[in-house]
Design a protein around this motif. Structure first.
Motif, mmCIF file in Angstrom:
data_model
loop_
_atom_site.group_PDB
_atom_site.id
_atom_site.type_symbol
_atom_site.label_atom_id
_atom_site.label_comp_id
_atom_site.label_asym_id
_atom_site.label_seq_id
_atom_site.Cartn_x
_atom_site.Cartn_y
_atom_site.Cartn_z
ATOM 1 N N ARG A 1 45.201 30.743 40.882
ATOM 2 C CA ARG A 1 45.290 29.976 42.190
ATOM 3 C C ARG A 1 45.365 31.072 43.284
ATOM 4 N NH1 ARG A 1 49.862 30.138 45.362
ATOM 5 N NH2 ARG A 1 51.544 31.157 44.446
ATOM 6 N N HIS A 2 45.330 32.218 43.018
ATOM 7 C CA HIS A 2 45.157 33.363 44.072
ATOM 8 C C HIS A 2 43.723 33.607 44.219
ATOM 9 C CE1 HIS A 2 49.421 34.552 44.309
ATOM 10 N NE2 HIS A 2 49.509 34.278 42.963
ATOM 11 N N ARG A 3 43.251 33.947 45.591
ATOM 12 C CA ARG A 3 42.063 33.984 45.991
ATOM 13 C C ARG A 3 41.510 35.509 46.054
ATOM 14 N NH1 ARG A 3 39.837 29.913 48.456
ATOM 15 N NH2 ARG A 3 40.962 28.080 49.261
ATOM 16 N N ILE A 4 41.425 36.071 44.640
ATOM 17 C CA ILE A 4 41.061 37.383 44.270
ATOM 18 C C ILE A 4 39.799 37.267 43.609
ATOM 19 C CG2 ILE A 4 43.284 38.571 44.456
ATOM 20 C CD1 ILE A 4 43.660 38.443 41.672
ATOM 21 N N GLY A 5 38.763 38.167 43.530
ATOM 22 C CA GLY A 5 37.519 38.341 42.842
ATOM 23 C C GLY A 5 37.745 38.039 41.578
ATOM 24 N N TYR A 6 38.467 38.642 40.894
ATOM 25 C CA TYR A 6 38.712 38.646 39.216
ATOM 26 C C TYR A 6 39.881 37.772 38.845
ATOM 27 C CZ TYR A 6 41.305 42.647 40.913
ATOM 28 O OH TYR A 6 41.910 43.523 41.722
ATOM 29 N N ARG A 7 40.278 37.081 39.528
ATOM 30 C CA ARG A 7 41.326 35.957 39.034
ATOM 31 C C ARG A 7 41.062 35.203 37.631
ATOM 32 N NH1 ARG A 7 39.034 33.251 43.205
ATOM 33 N NH2 ARG A 7 38.798 31.112 42.967
ATOM 34 N N LEU A 8 39.711 34.781 37.712
ATOM 35 C CA LEU A 8 39.715 33.974 36.467
ATOM 36 C C LEU A 8 39.513 34.782 35.289
ATOM 37 C CD1 LEU A 8 36.717 31.535 38.052
ATOM 38 C CD2 LEU A 8 39.397 31.187 37.518
ATOM 39 N N GLN A 9 39.044 36.008 35.390
ATOM 40 C CA GLN A 9 38.695 36.995 34.222
ATOM 41 C C GLN A 9 40.416 37.118 33.668
ATOM 42 O OE1 GLN A 9 37.267 37.140 36.832
ATOM 43 N NE2 GLN A 9 35.248 38.089 36.672
ATOM 44 N N GLY A 10 40.977 37.613 34.574
ATOM 45 C CA GLY A 10 42.724 37.702 34.404
ATOM 46 C C GLY A 10 43.364 36.548 33.611
ATOM 47 N N ALA A 11 43.017 35.629 34.210
ATOM 48 C CA ALA A 11 43.423 34.241 33.767
ATOM 49 C C ALA A 11 43.181 33.995 32.341
ATOM 50 C CB ALA A 11 43.389 32.950 34.846
#
Length: 201
Positions: A167-177
Motif C-alpha cells: 500500500r506504500h507509494r514507493i517504486g519497488y513496493r510490488l517487488q518487495g511485497a
C-alpha cells in the motif's frame, strides 16, 4: 544523585534483591555456584537499564537489559534445579527480546516491513515455549502435527506484512511485497497439507 545514577542504583538494587531471594528460596539445592551467573546478570541488567534511559544508546541498552534478564533466568533455573522443566523459557524469552525491537522500527517502508516481519515471527516464536508446556500436559484434542499450525501462522504473519507493504507509494513496493508473499503462501500451503496429513513427514 543524578538521574542515571539513580536508575543504576535502583535497578542494581532490585536485581541483587532478586538474587538474594533466589538464594533464600532455594538454599538447599546445593548449587551456590549458580551465583556466578546470577550476580553478573544483575550487573548486566543494571547497566542495560541505565543505557536504556539515555538517548542515542537506548537500543543498545535494551539489548544489554535483555541479555541480563535471560542470563539471570538461566541462573535461577540452575539454582532451583528446574532447567529440565523450565527450558522452554529459553525459547520464549529470546523471542520476546527480538519482538521488543519493534519499538525501534526503521522509518523506510521496506526496512520497516522486513523488521516488522522479523518481530512478528519472533512474537509467534515466543508462544512455542508455552506450547511445549501444554504439550507435556497432554491435552485432549491436541493435534498430532501441531507444529504445522506454526507454519500456517508464520506464513500469515509474512503475508500480512507483504500486503501492508504494497500500500506504500514507493517504486519497488510490488517487488518487495512479492518477495514476501511468495514464500508466505508456499509455507501456509505446506502447513495445511502437513496438518491434514496430505503430506508425509
Amino acid at each position: 544523585m543524578t538521574h542515571p545514577r539513580y536508575i543504576a542504583a535502583l535497578s542494581l538494587g532490585i536485581a541483587l534483591l532478586a538474587v538474594m531471594v533466589s538464594n533464600l528460596v532455594w538454599d538447599d539445592t546445593g548449587r551456590p555456584w549458580a551465583n556466578a551467573i546470577l550476580v553478573p546478570a544483575a550487573l548486566i541488567v543494571a547497566s542495560g537499564a541505565v543505557l536504556l534511559t539515555r538517548r542515542g544508546v537506548a537500543f543498545l541498552g535494551y539489548l544489554v537489559l535483555c541479555a541480563g534478564l535471560i542470563t539471570g533466568t538461566v541462573g535461577v533455573l540452575l539454582i532451583a534445579k528446574s532447567m529440565g522443566w523450565g527450558w522452554p523459557l529459553m525459547v520464549t524469552l529470546p523471542c520476546l527480546a527480538v519482538a521488543g525491537t519493534y519499538l525501534w522500527a526503521p522509518a523506510h517502508p521496506v526496512a520497516r516491513a522486513l523488521h516488522r516481519t522479523i518481530a512478528g515471527l519472533a512474537l509467534l516464536g515466543a508462544t512455542v515455549g508455552p506450547a511445549f508446556f501444554l504439550f507435556r500436559v497432554d491435552l485432549p484434542g491436541w493435534p498430532e502435527r501441531w507444529w504445522a499450525l506454526y507454519m500456517i501462522a508464520a506464513g500469515a504473519v509474512v503475508l500480512g506484512n507483504a500486503l501492508e507493504l504494497a500500500r506504500h507509494r514507493i517504486g519497488y513496493r510490488l517487488q518487495g511485497a512479492t518477495l514476501l508473499a511468495g514464500p508466505a503462501l508456499v509455507t501456509m500451503l505446506l502447513g495445511v497439507r502437513f496438518l491434514t496429513g496430505a503430506l508425509p513427514l
